[in-house]
Design an enzyme around this catalytic site. Structure first.
Site, PDB file in Angstrom:
ATOM      1  N   SER A 144       0.872  -1.269  -0.154  1.00  0.00           N
ATOM      2  CA  SER A 144       0.142  -0.023   0.014  1.00  0.00           C
ATOM      3  C   SER A 144       0.883   1.284  -0.060  1.00  0.00           C
ATOM      4  O   SER A 144       2.063   1.329   0.451  1.00  0.00           O
ATOM      5  CB  SER A 144      -0.868  -0.129   1.348  1.00  0.00           C
ATOM      6  OG  SER A 144      -1.239   1.216   1.439  1.00  0.00           O
ATOM      7  N   LYS A 188       2.053  -3.513   6.603  1.00  0.00           N
ATOM      8  CA  LYS A 188       2.307  -3.765   5.264  1.00  0.00           C
ATOM      9  C   LYS A 188       3.830  -3.396   5.233  1.00  0.00           C
ATOM     10  O   LYS A 188       4.607  -4.071   4.332  1.00  0.00           O
ATOM     11  CB  LYS A 188       1.715  -2.342   4.535  1.00  0.00           C
ATOM     12  CG  LYS A 188       0.218  -2.940   4.347  1.00  0.00           C
ATOM     13  CD  LYS A 188      -0.008  -4.063   3.391  1.00  0.00           C
ATOM     14  CE  LYS A 188      -1.477  -4.668   3.748  1.00  0.00           C
ATOM     15  NZ  LYS A 188      -1.761  -5.868   2.914  1.00  0.00           N
ATOM     16  N   TYR A 214      -1.883  -1.079  11.143  1.00  0.00           N
ATOM     17  CA  TYR A 214      -2.124  -1.641   9.702  1.00  0.00           C
ATOM     18  C   TYR A 214      -1.079  -1.128   8.783  1.00  0.00           C
ATOM     19  O   TYR A 214      -0.597  -2.117   8.177  1.00  0.00           O
ATOM     20  CB  TYR A 214      -3.364  -0.926   9.200  1.00  0.00           C
ATOM     21  CG  TYR A 214      -3.730  -1.214   7.715  1.00  0.00           C
ATOM     22  CD1 TYR A 214      -4.010  -2.280   6.997  1.00  0.00           C
ATOM     23  CD2 TYR A 214      -3.486  -0.208   6.627  1.00  0.00           C
ATOM     24  CE1 TYR A 214      -3.849  -2.374   5.638  1.00  0.00           C
ATOM     25  CE2 TYR A 214      -3.432  -0.143   5.444  1.00  0.00           C
ATOM     26  CZ  TYR A 214      -3.611  -1.462   4.743  1.00  0.00           C
ATOM     27  OH  TYR A 214      -3.718  -1.267   3.770  1.00  0.00           O
TER      28      TYR A 214
HETATM   29  C1  UD1 Z   1      -6.575   4.476   3.843  1.00  0.00           C
HETATM   30  C2  UD1 Z   1      -5.074   3.888   4.199  1.00  0.00           C
HETATM   31  C3  UD1 Z   1      -4.650   3.161   2.922  1.00  0.00           C
HETATM   32  C4  UD1 Z   1      -5.499   1.798   2.598  1.00  0.00           C
HETATM   33  C5  UD1 Z   1      -6.628   2.468   2.430  1.00  0.00           C
HETATM   34  C6  UD1 Z   1      -7.740   1.292   2.326  1.00  0.00           C
HETATM   35  C7  UD1 Z   1      -3.486   5.160   5.463  1.00  0.00           C
HETATM   36  C8  UD1 Z   1      -2.892   6.283   5.609  1.00  0.00           C
HETATM   37  N1  UD1 Z   1      -4.257   5.025   4.352  1.00  0.00           N
HETATM   38  O1  UD1 Z   1      -6.321   5.398   2.808  1.00  0.00           O
HETATM   39  O2  UD1 Z   1      -3.325   2.426   3.350  1.00  0.00           O
HETATM   40  O3  UD1 Z   1      -5.000   1.189   1.776  1.00  0.00           O
HETATM   41  O4  UD1 Z   1      -7.417   3.381   3.704  1.00  0.00           O
HETATM   42  O5  UD1 Z   1      -8.428   0.914   3.506  1.00  0.00           O
HETATM   43  O6  UD1 Z   1      -3.415   4.206   6.116  1.00  0.00           O
HETATM   44  N2  UD1 Z   1     -12.737  10.857   3.675  1.00  0.00           N
HETATM   45  C9  UD1 Z   1     -13.720  11.693   3.898  1.00  0.00           C
HETATM   46  N3  UD1 Z   1     -15.122  11.251   4.340  1.00  0.00           N
HETATM   47  C10 UD1 Z   1     -15.217   9.809   4.857  1.00  0.00           C
HETATM   48  C11 UD1 Z   1     -14.112   9.045   4.412  1.00  0.00           C
HETATM   49  C12 UD1 Z   1     -12.887   9.591   3.918  1.00  0.00           C
HETATM   50  O7  UD1 Z   1     -13.522  13.037   3.858  1.00  0.00           O
HETATM   51  O8  UD1 Z   1     -16.131   9.611   5.268  1.00  0.00           O
HETATM   52  C13 UD1 Z   1     -11.527  11.683   3.112  1.00  0.00           C
HETATM   53  C14 UD1 Z   1     -10.262  10.954   3.877  1.00  0.00           C
HETATM   54  O9  UD1 Z   1     -10.179  11.984   4.931  1.00  0.00           O
HETATM   55  C15 UD1 Z   1      -9.349  10.940   2.983  1.00  0.00           C
HETATM   56  C16 UD1 Z   1      -9.895  10.416   1.681  1.00  0.00           C
HETATM   57  O10 UD1 Z   1     -11.054  10.684   2.079  1.00  0.00           O
HETATM   58  O11 UD1 Z   1      -8.784  12.203   2.676  1.00  0.00           O
HETATM   59  C17 UD1 Z   1      -9.784   8.985   1.391  1.00  0.00           C
HETATM   60  O12 UD1 Z   1     -10.016   8.259   2.620  1.00  0.00           O
HETATM   61  P1  UD1 Z   1      -9.821   6.746   2.721  1.00  0.00           P
HETATM   62  O13 UD1 Z   1     -10.681   6.311   1.578  1.00  0.00           O
HETATM   63  O14 UD1 Z   1     -10.139   6.190   4.060  1.00  0.00           O
HETATM   64  O15 UD1 Z   1      -8.413   6.334   2.187  1.00  0.00           O
HETATM   65  P2  UD1 Z   1      -7.110   6.550   2.773  1.00  0.00           P
HETATM   66  O16 UD1 Z   1      -7.124   7.254   4.231  1.00  0.00           O
HETATM   67  O17 UD1 Z   1      -6.309   7.513   1.664  1.00  0.00           O
END
Ligand code: UD1
Length: 351
Positions: free
Chosen positions: A126, A155, A151
């Site tokens: 990842s 990785k 997590y």
């Molecule tokens: C995270 C993990 C990544 C993992 C992936 C899949 C980290 C840093 N990243 O990625 O390793 O492979 O999850 O499980 O550990 N967001 C919102 N509202 C929401 C949900 C998300 O605003 O309800 C935003 C988050 O703040 C972020 C973006 O959307 O900026 C993506 O979030 P998310 O889909 O959870 O993925 P990552 O955090 O990038």
């Protein structure tokens, strides 16, 4: 064609990869204990490919059961190892469970690889291994920073274990670092099945739009980015899946220059949370009920891939646009709502 063992074959990326491998002529078997997935998803894989898929319902943390799969399938040529726990927040609350599960399963598999001299091993890594990067765009050579969660640490440790294992064994290893896999197969026969309240952005969007969730929160709009929300590299799951087939082919054709190679799998485009929401609203025609909330602890400001290596060396080309990612994710969410029979069979297995 060569036999490939896919661990976590009933999971999100695993099931899409089974489809891609079968469509490219590979013989596949799956191992999945269905602790966080359902074997009902394999019906979708079978419908798409026209081929029945065998799943061993085995916990890879049980060495004897894992070994028995290899004894029964002495012709396994390659392993694609997806099976792992992946909820970032849960890993913070239950670190030992994450280390025990994600590392024991990998070590058990590698003991079998050693015993049966399996030549090819592809590991699901990842972009989380880069931690908070110095620049938003990262290459495979970018330094690895401390992981933001247990997590992420599993990785990083998985990569380390494979690096040391490779030095002492003849297995060819590929580490694939995924950015943010989203979307679903265009048929809507397979897709992501988040357990409980979704933590990831796209399931949160589609579940809000369909009415499963009353509203969603954008975690912060005060970051130093073009609109204040985080930047990520969203990549269609089918494009990610195809990279695994190309990685296996690459090893099969002995094109690898070194016994362990690393590839970033992202589109190379940074997209903000608000841009992702706009794309969803455009393709679905649904106005999303969202609010701006506080930052989520542990979130990286901005990260996206330099994917030159995967393009130039593996011949990989991500094909699906952000709009296609959102459209297929939406189609899948609607399928879950409309196909009562499918949904209830999934629910009964997941509960
Ligand atoms: C995270 C993990 C990544 C993992 C992936 C899949 C980290 C840093 N990243 O990625 O390793 O492979 O999850 O499980 O550990 N967001 C919102 N509202 C929401 C949900 C998300 O605003 O309800 C935003 C988050 O703040 C972020 C973006 O959307 O900026 C993506 O979030 P998310 O889909 O959870 O993925 P990552 O955090 O990038």
């Amino acid at each position: 064609m060569a036999k490939i063992l896919v661990t976590g074959g009933c999971g999100y990326i695993g099931s899409h990869t089974l489809v891609d491998l079968v469509e490219n002529g590979y013989d596949v078997i799956s191992v999945d204990d269905n602790s966080r997935s359902t074997s009902a998803i394999l019906k979708g894989v079978e419908k798409i490919t026209g081929k029945p898929i065998k799943n061993y319902k085995v916990d890879l943390c049980n060495f004897d059961d894992t070994f028995a799969i290899f004894e029964e399938n002495r012709d396994i040529k390659g392993i694609i190892h997806f099976a792992a726990f992946k909820a970032v927040g849960e890993s913070v609350e239950k670190p030992l469970m994450y280390f025990e599960n994600n590392l024991t399963s990998l070590i058990n598999l590698l003991k079998c690889v050693q015993e049966f001299k399996t030549p090819w091993f592809v590991f699901s890594s990842s972009c989380t291994v880069y931690g908070e990067p110095d620049t938003p765009v990262v290459t495979e050579e970018s330094p690895l920073k401390p992981a933001a969660s247990p997590y992420g640490a599993t990785k990083q440790m998985g990569e380390q274990i494979l690096t040391e294992f490779q030095k002492a064994n003849n297995t060819n290893v590929i580490l694939l670092r995924y950015f943010n896999p989203v979307g679903a197969h265009p048929s809507a026969l397979i897709g992501e099945l988040p357990i409980g309240k979704p933590q990831n952005l796209v399931p949160a969007i589609t579940q809000t739009a369909i009415g499963k969730l009353p509203k969603m929160t954008v975690f912060g709009d005060d970051y130093p980015t073009r609109d204040g929300s985080n930047v990520r590299d969203y990549i269609h799951v089918s494009d990610i899946a195809h990279a695994h087939t190309l990685a296996i082919k690459y090893l099969e054709e002995e094109k690898n220059k070194s016994k362990l190679e690393i590839f970033n799998l992202g589109t190379g485009n940074g997209v903000t949370v608000l841009e992702a929401i706009k794309s969803f609203e455009k393709v679905s025609g649904v106005k999303l009920n969202y609010e701006i909330g506080p930052r989520r602890p542990g979130d990286i400001i901005a990260i996206y891939a330099n994917n030159d290596k995967a393009k130039n060396v593996l011949g990989w080309e991500p094909k699906r646009s952000l709009d296609e990612m959102m459209a297929t994710a939406w189609k899948w969410e609607q399928r879950l709502k409309n196909d009562e029979h499918f949904f209830s069979s999934i629910q009964s297995e997941l509960n």
